[in-house]
Design an enzyme around this catalytic site. Structure first.
Site, mmCIF file in Angstrom:
data_model
loop_
_atom_site.group_PDB
_atom_site.id
_atom_site.type_symbol
_atom_site.label_atom_id
_atom_site.label_comp_id
_atom_site.label_asym_id
_atom_site.label_seq_id
_atom_site.Cartn_x
_atom_site.Cartn_y
_atom_site.Cartn_z
ATOM 1 N N GLU A 131 0.833 -1.211 0.000
ATOM 2 C CA GLU A 131 0.000 0.000 0.000
ATOM 3 C C GLU A 131 0.869 1.263 0.000
ATOM 4 O O GLU A 131 0.559 2.245 -0.686
ATOM 5 C CB GLU A 131 -0.929 0.008 1.227
ATOM 6 C CG GLU A 131 -1.866 1.220 1.210
ATOM 7 C CD GLU A 131 -2.707 1.348 2.473
ATOM 8 O OE1 GLU A 131 -3.101 0.321 3.053
ATOM 9 O OE2 GLU A 131 -2.963 2.496 2.875
ATOM 10 N N CYS A 200 -8.478 3.251 8.194
ATOM 11 C CA CYS A 200 -9.844 2.966 7.745
ATOM 12 C C CYS A 200 -10.736 2.491 8.901
ATOM 13 O O CYS A 200 -10.244 2.115 9.966
ATOM 14 C CB CYS A 200 -9.804 1.912 6.639
ATOM 15 S SG CYS A 200 -9.454 0.269 7.262
#
Ligand code: SF4
Length: 315
Positions: A131, A200
Site C-alpha cells: 500500500e 480505515c
C-alpha cells in the site's frame, strides 16, 4: 480425564472488511465473466487461504506485470498500485481491473491533490508494504517522504520552506499514528492533512474490539498472515492494552495448545483479510482439546459495502 475449562471471548467485529470482500468478488466475477486464466498482481489480499482458493478457480498470482502475457486480463490487488504500474499495463495492452480498496484510493487522491497544490507530503506508514509503494507511486519521486517512527517525525527536515501535508497508510495502529501526527503538527503547525488520519473504519473497529477484551485476556489469538499490517497491529494493541500474551497465527495448525494449558480466558480476533472459516477451525481445535464456552463480545456493528467496478456489475 476431565478436560480443562476455558472461556473463549470472540471479538466482534473481526475478519473480512468491505474492501477485502470487494477485492475477492472482483476476482471471482472476472473469472466468471472472462474465463480463466485471470492474472492478479500480488496477493489480492494478504491471506494464503484466500489466494489458494482463487488459484483453484483459475486465478494466476504474479509479482510483476512482466509475468503477464500481452493482452491478458490483470487485476490489481486491494492494496493499490503506483501510477507507473497502471501505465505499464496500458503499454502492454492488458485489460486491467482495479481492485484497490476505495479507502486506499481516497489516500491516493489526497496525495495527488497535495502534489498539485505544490505541497511536500509526509506519508506515515511502513516501508515495503504494497500500500505504501502504491501511494508513494502517485506522485513524482522526491515529493513524498515516508515517516515510519516517532523519531522520523522528530528529525524530518522539510525540503521546501512551506507547503507541507501528511497522509497515512490505512492499516496502522490508531494510537501510534496519532502520536506521530501530534509531533508533526507541533513542529509544523501549518501542515495540511485529513481531520484525523486515513486509518480505515475496519482497522479502527478491529483495534477497538481487541482493546475492549485485552485487559481480561490471558492469551489473545489473532488469526492473520505475518505480512498483514492490520493483523500485526492487533497483536500489538492486545499486548499494549493488557493481554498477558498475544500471538499471530495463520491458521489452526499453528495453534500451540501447550501454551494454553494453565490459561482460563482466551480471546480471539482476526485481521481484515481473514475468512471466518479459519476462526471456525481454531474454535474446533480448541473444542476438541478443552471444555470451552464461547462468548461473542461485540463493540460495533458494521454495514459498509463498496460497489464493484462498472465492468463487473453485470454478469
Ligand atoms: S483494511 Fe481498510 S483499507 Fe484495507 S481493504 Fe479493508 S477497508 Fe480497505
Amino acid at each position: 480425564m476431565r478436560r480443562q475449562k476455558k472461556t473463549i471471548l470472540l471479538a466482534s467485529p473481526r475478519g473480512f472488511c468491505a474492501g477485502v470482500e470487494r477485492a475477492i468478488e472482483i476476482v471471482e466475477r472476472a473469472l466468471q465473466k472472462f474465463g480463466p486464466p485471470v492474472y492478479v498482481r500480488h496477493e489480492i489480499v494478504h491471506n494464503k487461504f484466500v489466494v489458494n482458493e482463487l488459484a483453484k478457480k483459475g486465478a494466476i498470482f504474479v509479482d510483476e506485470l512482466d509475468e503477464v502475457p500481452k493482452g491478458a486480463t490483470v487485476i490489481f490487488s486491494a492494496h493499490g498500485v503506483s501510477k507507473s504500474i497502471k501505465e505499464q499495463a496500458k503499454i502492454q495492452n492488458m485489460f486491467a481491473i482495479d481492485a484497490t480498496c476505495p479507502l486506499v484510493t481516497k489516500v491516493h487522491n489526497e496525495a495527488s491533490r497535495h502534489h498539485r497544490k505544490g505541497r511536500h507530503t509526509l506519508l506515515i506508514g511502513h516501508a515495503g508494504h504494497p500500500e505504501v509503494e502504491g501511494t508513494m507511486g502517485q506522485v513524482p519521486e522526491g515529493t513524498m517522504t515516508l515517516i515510519e517512527t516517532l523519531s522520523d517525525a522528530r528529525n524530518f527536515n522539510p525540503p521546501i520552506s512551506d507547503g507541507l501535508a501528511f497522509a497515512t497508510q490505512t492499516t496502522l495502529s490508531v494510537d501510534d499514528t496519532s502520536e506521530i501526527i501530534s509531533i508533526l503538527q507541533h513542529r509544523f503547525p501549518e501542515i495540511t492533512g485529513p481531520s484525523g488520519e486515513d486509518i480505515c473504519y475496519a482497522t479502527t473497529n478491529r483495534q477497538n474490539a481487541v482493546k475492549k477484551l485485552a485487559a481480561k485476556t490471558e492469551y489473545f489469538i489473532i488469526v492473520g498472515a505475518d505480512n498483514s499490517s492490520n493483523s500485526k497491529r492487533l497483536v500489538e494493541v492486545a499486548l499494549k492494552f493488557g493481554a498477558k500474551n498475544a500471538v499471530l497465527i495463520p491458521d489452526a495448525n499453528s495453534l500451540k495448545l501447550n501454551e494454553l494449558r494453565n490459561v482460563s480466558v482466551v480471546s480471539i480476533s482476526s485481521g481484515a483479510s481473514v475468512p471466518d472459516i479459519l476462526i471456525d477451525e481454531v474454535l474446533k481445535k480448541l473444542d476438541q482439546e478443552f471444555d470451552i464456552s464461547i462468548k461473542i463480545e461485540s463493540s460495533i456493528k458494521e454495514d459498509v459495502y463498496f460497489n464493484l467496478p462498472p465492468i463487473l456489475r453485470t454478469r
